[in-house]
Structures are given as C-alpha cells and as structure tokens.
Write a protein that holds these residues in place. Structure first.
Motif, PDB file in Angstrom:
ATOM      1  N   ASN A  59       3.269   4.925   9.689  1.00  0.00           N
ATOM      2  CA  ASN A  59       2.492   4.997   8.443  1.00  0.00           C
ATOM      3  C   ASN A  59       2.723   3.730   7.620  1.00  0.00           C
ATOM      4  O   ASN A  59       3.578   2.909   7.976  1.00  0.00           O
ATOM      5  N   GLY A  60       1.988   3.605   6.540  1.00  0.00           N
ATOM      6  CA  GLY A  60       2.049   2.399   5.710  1.00  0.00           C
ATOM      7  C   GLY A  60       3.210   2.371   4.731  1.00  0.00           C
ATOM      8  O   GLY A  60       3.354   1.413   3.969  1.00  0.00           O
ATOM      9  N   THR A  61       4.007   3.411   4.735  1.00  0.00           N
ATOM     10  CA  THR A  61       5.232   3.407   3.936  1.00  0.00           C
ATOM     11  C   THR A  61       6.366   2.858   4.798  1.00  0.00           C
ATOM     12  O   THR A  61       7.109   1.966   4.374  1.00  0.00           O
ATOM     13  N   SER A  85       0.676   1.171  -8.766  1.00  0.00           N
ATOM     14  CA  SER A  85       0.435   1.257  -7.328  1.00  0.00           C
ATOM     15  C   SER A  85       0.763   2.668  -6.894  1.00  0.00           C
ATOM     16  O   SER A  85       1.158   3.509  -7.709  1.00  0.00           O
ATOM     17  N   TRP A  86       0.580   2.905  -5.599  1.00  0.00           N
ATOM     18  CA  TRP A  86       1.079   4.126  -4.985  1.00  0.00           C
ATOM     19  C   TRP A  86       2.593   3.957  -4.833  1.00  0.00           C
ATOM     20  O   TRP A  86       3.082   2.846  -4.640  1.00  0.00           O
ATOM     21  N   SER A  88       4.750   4.236  -2.621  1.00  0.00           N
ATOM     22  CA  SER A  88       5.317   3.572  -1.433  1.00  0.00           C
ATOM     23  C   SER A  88       5.780   2.151  -1.738  1.00  0.00           C
ATOM     24  O   SER A  88       6.791   1.697  -1.201  1.00  0.00           O
ATOM     25  N   SER A  89       5.025   1.448  -2.585  1.00  0.00           N
ATOM     26  CA  SER A  89       5.341   0.049  -2.884  1.00  0.00           C
ATOM     27  C   SER A  89       6.713  -0.103  -3.515  1.00  0.00           C
ATOM     28  O   SER A  89       7.339  -1.147  -3.387  1.00  0.00           O
ATOM     29  N   VAL A 131       0.711  -6.083  -4.268  1.00  0.00           N
ATOM     30  CA  VAL A 131      -0.184  -5.026  -3.803  1.00  0.00           C
ATOM     31  C   VAL A 131      -1.611  -5.455  -4.140  1.00  0.00           C
ATOM     32  O   VAL A 131      -1.917  -5.677  -5.308  1.00  0.00           O
ATOM     33  N   ASP A 157       1.402  -5.768   0.445  1.00  0.00           N
ATOM     34  CA  ASP A 157       1.018  -4.377   0.693  1.00  0.00           C
ATOM     35  C   ASP A 157      -0.508  -4.339   0.753  1.00  0.00           C
ATOM     36  O   ASP A 157      -1.188  -4.409  -0.274  1.00  0.00           O
ATOM     37  N   ALA A 159      -2.371  -1.865   2.090  1.00  0.00           N
ATOM     38  CA  ALA A 159      -2.830  -0.507   2.384  1.00  0.00           C
ATOM     39  C   ALA A 159      -4.239  -0.258   1.849  1.00  0.00           C
ATOM     40  O   ALA A 159      -4.968   0.577   2.371  1.00  0.00           O
ATOM     41  N   GLN A 160      -4.615  -0.996   0.778  1.00  0.00           N
ATOM     42  CA  GLN A 160      -5.942  -0.797   0.178  1.00  0.00           C
ATOM     43  C   GLN A 160      -6.827  -2.030   0.351  1.00  0.00           C
ATOM     44  O   GLN A 160      -7.860  -2.132  -0.310  1.00  0.00           O
ATOM     45  N   SER A 181      -1.751   0.474   5.969  1.00  0.00           N
ATOM     46  CA  SER A 181      -1.801   1.916   6.160  1.00  0.00           C
ATOM     47  C   SER A 181      -3.146   2.274   6.764  1.00  0.00           C
ATOM     48  O   SER A 181      -4.169   1.700   6.399  1.00  0.00           O
ATOM     49  N   PHE A 183      -3.931   5.625   6.797  1.00  0.00           N
ATOM     50  CA  PHE A 183      -4.121   6.974   6.244  1.00  0.00           C
ATOM     51  C   PHE A 183      -5.628   7.278   6.302  1.00  0.00           C
ATOM     52  O   PHE A 183      -6.434   6.370   6.105  1.00  0.00           O
ATOM     53  N   LYS A 186      -8.160   5.574   3.953  1.00  0.00           N
ATOM     54  CA  LYS A 186      -8.141   4.117   3.759  1.00  0.00           C
ATOM     55  C   LYS A 186      -9.372   3.490   4.421  1.00  0.00           C
ATOM     56  O   LYS A 186     -10.062   4.151   5.197  1.00  0.00           O
ATOM     57  N   ALA A 194      -0.812   6.715  10.163  1.00  0.00           N
ATOM     58  CA  ALA A 194      -0.614   5.547  11.018  1.00  0.00           C
ATOM     59  C   ALA A 194      -0.476   4.314  10.131  1.00  0.00           C
ATOM     60  O   ALA A 194      -0.972   4.300   9.000  1.00  0.00           O
ATOM     61  N   TYR A 311      -3.804   5.055 -10.893  1.00  0.00           N
ATOM     62  CA  TYR A 311      -3.115   6.333 -10.735  1.00  0.00           C
ATOM     63  C   TYR A 311      -2.933   6.945 -12.108  1.00  0.00           C
ATOM     64  O   TYR A 311      -2.884   6.201 -13.093  1.00  0.00           O
TER      65      TYR A 311
HETATM   66  C1  PLP Z   1      -1.655   4.441   0.984  1.00  0.00           C
HETATM   67  C2  PLP Z   1      -0.741   3.424   0.431  1.00  0.00           C
HETATM   68  C3  PLP Z   1       0.533   3.186   0.973  1.00  0.00           C
HETATM   69  C4  PLP Z   1       1.194   4.080   1.970  1.00  0.00           C
HETATM   70  O1  PLP Z   1       0.570   4.360   3.095  1.00  0.00           O
HETATM   71  P1  PLP Z   1       0.916   5.680   3.954  1.00  0.00           P
HETATM   72  O2  PLP Z   1       0.288   5.342   5.261  1.00  0.00           O
HETATM   73  O3  PLP Z   1       0.289   6.834   3.271  1.00  0.00           O
HETATM   74  O4  PLP Z   1       2.392   5.800   4.054  1.00  0.00           O
HETATM   75  C5  PLP Z   1       1.279   2.133   0.492  1.00  0.00           C
HETATM   76  N1  PLP Z   1       0.829   1.368  -0.520  1.00  0.00           N
HETATM   77  C6  PLP Z   1      -0.371   1.577  -1.090  1.00  0.00           C
HETATM   78  C7  PLP Z   1      -0.813   0.690  -2.191  1.00  0.00           C
HETATM   79  C8  PLP Z   1      -1.184   2.626  -0.646  1.00  0.00           C
HETATM   80  O5  PLP Z   1      -2.367   2.832  -1.233  1.00  0.00           O
END
Ligand code: PLP
Length: 368
Positions: A59-61, A85-86, A88-89, A131, A157, A159-160, A181, A183, A186, A194, A311
């Motif tokens: 996953n993206g984390t 951010s989400w 995870s960052s 990010v 990061d 992910a987006q 990510s 997800f 996404k 993934a 968020y």
């Molecule tokens: C979705 C997201 C993640 C994490 O991704 P996962 O695959 O859900 O673990 C990390 N950073 C940002 C900014 C995200 O939007």
C-alpha cells in the motif's frame, strides 16, 4: 440525477472483460504472490515514468515507511511534511522513530509553503516529504533548492498525483524516491490495497525491495530483518490492465476540471483551484473554496450530489498530534482552508451533463 463522489463501477463496466480475464488468469495459474504479474507491472510502471526501478508494495503507506527506513531515518531525526494531507504522510515518519515537523500550506495552491520550510530545519532534520496534494505539484524548484542547500532527502508522496507534471517532468521523479498508492479510489486504483516506490537510486531500490520481502532478495537468505509488504498478483494483474489508460484518464480529469472552472467562474462565493505555472495538475480531487460550506453540501446532497472534504481536520490539529502542542495560530492557512474547502465529484467518466447539473445547483444555491 444521482452523482456519487467517485464512480468505480463506471470504469469497471468499460474494462470488465479484460479485468475479469486478468483475475481469472491469476487464479487459474494460482500465481497469487510474486511472479510475472507483479514483475510485469513493476516494469511497465517504471517504463511509463522513465525511471530505473519500481518496487511494488502492499500500500501507499508502507511505501513511505520503507523509503524512510531504508534511508536510515531513525529516532533522534526529524522529518518535515505538510500540515494538510492524509495521515500516512506523517504517521510513517513517527513509525521510523523520527519526529514529525509540520509546515503550513500556501493559500493559492494548497501545497507546502516553501517560505515556511527553513524555519523548522535544524541539525536533526534529515528529509522532507512533499505531498502533491489533490494532484497539484509542489513548487519543486524552491523545494529542490532547499533540500540541496541543507543536504536533505526529498521524498515525494504521489498517492494523489499519478502523472502530474512540473516543467514536463513527472511528480515522483524529482527526489530520491516517489511513493505511490493504488488504493481503489486513487487515479490508478487496484481492487484492494496496493502501492509502489519508484527511484533511480539502484542501491536504495535494492534495499527497499529486500526490506519489503522479509529482508531477503533470495528465498531464505535473509540479510536483514524486514517486513512483509507485497503487492498481490491479482492487484498487479488488474493494474496492468488499467495502466495503458492512465494518461487518457488523466486528460479526461483535466477536461472535467476545465469545464467546472468555465461554469463556476464569476461566483463571488466560490474560489476555483489555481494550477501552478509550468505544471500539470492530475485532479485526483477538484477542490474549491466556498462560503456556507455545510449548507451547500447539504443542499447538493439533497440534489443527489455527493461531496467530501479533504481533510476535515489538518494533521497538527488531530488528537493523534495533540502531544506536539500546536495551536491553530501555528498554521493559519490550513486553519482557513479547513472551513472552506470542498471536493466536488471528479473522475474520467464524469459526463458533461453531470458537471452541468452540479454547477447549475451550485449557482442556484448562491442565487445566481
Ligand atoms: C491515499 C494516500 C496515502 C496512503 O495510501 P494507502 O495506499 O491508502 O496506504 C498516502 N498519502 C496520501 C496523500 C494519500 O492520499
């Protein structure tokens, strides 16, 4: 009309035979972990990005954590990231044992304010995680200037921000490594969790791959202790079906965003997203700033239109970061955005009629 915030079914309908086949192949071959489905996706993703290495992970984390861990970031270090951010960052920074240092965003682009970064750099700072939030690329010129001057690792990061660009270079290829990510929601989404790491640094790539595979590149030859963070073959097979469409889907997101902007222009109560000069937004999210947000959201929902907030609470204001002792005054811009940002539905399959419907109702709400 009913307009969901994301419509993953629309994309599945368009690709159903290929996706169903890819899943069936993995099952028929019982090729569930590793093997060609995973290595094929890694190779195609690296090729599309023009980078030397892609390491698929769970996953993206995990991808963020693995990159930092393999760069040797540990207790006693500090890592800078952005206040909106989400989680995870930032949670992955703490997971390495390092301390999180948050920086406010710039009002115009919703990304890390490069003017505020140097104030939190000290002798413990090791890295900056930028990010590219919503799909908007950060100011990479200024950020690279800072990371070079202070000798810091730059981690992106993404992910987006699949295939967002700054000066004709993809986001994710500026720093030591890019974290992705897949997800389901996404821009490039699997059918479960993934993620992936991309990097041109061969040594880092090898370390990340080893760490994500229990510390062993060859079965039973564990050189270090690692973790289990693998992309399932079923996810890799699905992503390989989708990958050839990603640039087209990104273009469609841009068209949808342009249409929104045309239709919502000149409404005093609505601030439209700006795109950074010399960059290409990938519009994972289409985020506007509005007055009377709660009322507008409710009104739109009554019309069948789903909206979200990304968020609702900036990271430093979450219960999880109470221990850092921040006050709202420390992050004045995210404090403003928190009450005004609103994400409208955006996806490649969103139709002109749907965008019309959404924009007309926003106009009606503000009496236009
Ligand atoms: C979705 C997201 C993640 C994490 O991704 P996962 O695959 O859900 O673990 C990390 N950073 C940002 C900014 C995200 O939007």
């Amino acid at each position: 009309m009913k307009i969901p915030f994301v419509d993953l079914k629309a994309q599945y309908r368009n690709l159903k035979p290929q996706i169903d086949d890819s899943i069936a192949s993995v099952i028929n071959e019982t090729a569930f972990i590793g093997g060609k489905y995973v290595s094929n996706f890694e190779e195609s993703f690296a090729n599309l990005y023009g980078v030397k290495n892609c390491i698929s992970v769970a996953n993206g984390t995990d991808s963020l954590f693995i990159i930092m861990k393999m760069l040797g970031i540990k207790e006693g270090d500090e890592v800078i990231t952005v206040a909106n951010s989400w989680i995870s960052s930032s949670e992955t920074i703490s997971l390495t044992g390092a301390k999180v240092r948050f920086v406010d965003v710039e009002l115009d682009y919703y990304s890390i304010d490069t003017n505020n970064i140097e104030a939190v750099i000290n002798e413990k700072t090791r890295a900056i995680i930028v990010v590219h939030l919503y799909g908007q690329v950060c100011d990479m010129e200024k950020i690279l200037g800072i990371t070079k001057r202070y000798n810091l690792f730059l981690i992106e990061d993404c992910a987006q921000s699949h295939f967002s660009e700054f000066k004709q270079k993809y986001a994710g290829t500026f720093g030591i490594a890019g974290s992705f990510s897949f997800f389901p929601g996404k821009n490039l989404g699997a059918y479960g969790d993934a993620g992936a790491i991309i990097t041109n640094d061969d040594e880092l790539a090898l370390k990340c791959r080893m760490f994500a595979r229990h510390g062993a590149l060859i079965k039973h030859q564990h050189q270090i202790e690692g973790i289990n963070s693998r992309m399932d073959s079923i996810q890799a097979a699905i992503l390989s079906v989708k990958l050839p469409f990603i640039l087209d889907w990104t273009a469609k997101r841009r068209e949808a965003a342009n249409l929104y902007c045309e239709k919502l222009v000149n409404i005093d109560e609505v601030i439209l997203p700006k795109v950074r000069a010399d960059s290409k937004h990938s519009y994972h999210l289409f985020v506007i700033r509005v007055k009377r947000r709660a009322e507008l959201q409710l009104y739109l929902l009554e019309q069948g239109i789903e909206t979200l907030v990304h968020y609702p609470k900036p990271l430093p204001f979450l219960e999880a970061y109470k221990y850092l002792g921040h006050s709202h005054d420390d992050f004045p811009i995210v404090r403003i955005l928190q009450d005004e940002i609103l994400s409208l539905p955006i996806y490649p399959e969103l139709t002109v009629e749907q965008i019309d419907y959404i924009c007309n109702h926003i106009k009606i709400f503000y009496g236009k």
